[in-house]
Design an enzyme around this catalytic site. Sequence first.
Site, mmCIF file in Angstrom:
data_model
loop_
_atom_site.group_PDB
_atom_site.id
_atom_site.type_symbol
_atom_site.label_atom_id
_atom_site.label_comp_id
_atom_site.label_asym_id
_atom_site.label_seq_id
_atom_site.Cartn_x
_atom_site.Cartn_y
_atom_site.Cartn_z
ATOM 1 N N ASP A 43 0.623 -2.092 -0.749
ATOM 2 C CA ASP A 43 0.438 -2.993 0.396
ATOM 3 C C ASP A 43 0.393 -4.421 -0.133
ATOM 4 O O ASP A 43 0.956 -4.704 -1.176
ATOM 5 C CB ASP A 43 -0.825 -2.614 1.184
ATOM 6 C CG ASP A 43 -0.719 -2.979 2.664
ATOM 7 O OD1 ASP A 43 -0.322 -4.123 2.957
ATOM 8 O OD2 ASP A 43 -1.022 -2.144 3.533
ATOM 9 N N HIS A 65 3.542 -5.907 -0.936
ATOM 10 C CA HIS A 65 4.057 -6.644 0.230
ATOM 11 C C HIS A 65 3.848 -8.151 0.098
ATOM 12 O O HIS A 65 3.835 -8.856 1.091
ATOM 13 C CB HIS A 65 3.387 -6.136 1.510
ATOM 14 C CG HIS A 65 3.679 -4.699 1.810
ATOM 15 N ND1 HIS A 65 3.099 -4.021 2.858
ATOM 16 C CD2 HIS A 65 4.491 -3.797 1.192
ATOM 17 C CE1 HIS A 65 3.525 -2.757 2.860
ATOM 18 N NE2 HIS A 65 4.370 -2.605 1.866
#
Length: 401
Positions: A222, A245
């Site tokens: 993430d 991310h």
Amino acid sequence: MAIASAFKALCLSLLFVAAASHPTVRSKVFNVRRYGAKSDGKTDNANAFTNVWKSACARKSGNSKIYVPKGTFYLGGVEFVGPCKNQIEFVIDGTLMAPSNPKDIKQDTWINFRYINYLFISGSGTLDGQGKQSWPLNDCHKNTNCPKLAMTMGFAFVNNSRINGITSLNSKMGHFNFFSVHHFNITDVTITAPGDSPNTDGIKMGLCSNIHISNTQIGTGDDCIAILSGSSNLDISNVNCGPGHGISVGSLGKNKDEKDVKGLTVRDTIFNGTSDGIRIKTWESSASKIVVSNFVYENIQMINVGKPINIDQKYCPHPPCEKNGESHVQIQDLKLKNIYGTSTEKVAMNLQCSKSFPCKNVELIDINLKHNGVKGGPSTAVCENINGSARGKMVPQHCLN
């Protein structure tokens, strides 16, 4: 010669008197083994660690050092709560191992620090979250009965503190969570989980100020770093991010009582194989009117990044979303300078701002992002509802008003 010798002797005696009149108070060492902790990888050491903390925290004369030697210390959920009578050094040279079964941690965060000033965590050790068994359960976007998984290490109301040198491995959810933390340094930390492990954010912070992150390696499933509501005066430098991310501000605007985010510098950082690099995301249907301002991104390399620059004010991770109008989050005063490298998507610069609150005073200086994806052709830029200026090299060609 005799005078010189006498003068030297006098200086030495004065130095000795001065040293004696200002004795150095050494930290008292609290070794977890002396409190019954066992490094066999299976005995739950939660009580031993809690007792060590109580003794170290209560010590009035001089500072305390809690020491975790080499070895594997299995640890159920623990909370270390202040305020303490002194500053605490927490040295972790061993491995702290979480339960593999997520149900065995009965709290939101596996290792939690609260209400403490002057906490210094360091060492060559590892926090092993043993997240592999938990990741398939992380399906809350489609399953309302999904289990609540624990973050690895949390800090709430912790000030004037730092963390240095340790490794966080395979968290169940996020690795490090910061809430209402002020004046905190994070240096030489390694954070790692597979790229397909869900919601394993590296560093997450909300309502925090004066946080410095430097010389840190982050690879997760993430956000490498997630910056949430109410955070200000953040400095991030020399971070290697990937997989993950990117460094994300948001998502913002979903909840009613959110606060402004202001004062962020990201510099001398590398994004390698991430889905995003520089990312600001706000919900399309905002419940709060807040301002995101005074951001500087400088000297940043992108290596095969999906969307190197991504302002997304139509954020909607799991369609269908309620579409009640435009985002009410105002983004302004952003400078992006010397951003270079390669993107895997053709749109290397996505600047999608709110129609109701257009982005203001966005400055682009020396952007050089070449498309390196499967589909051929040069990189492109998308601009919606954005005002600003551009100068220097500009690849892709900018589309600012």
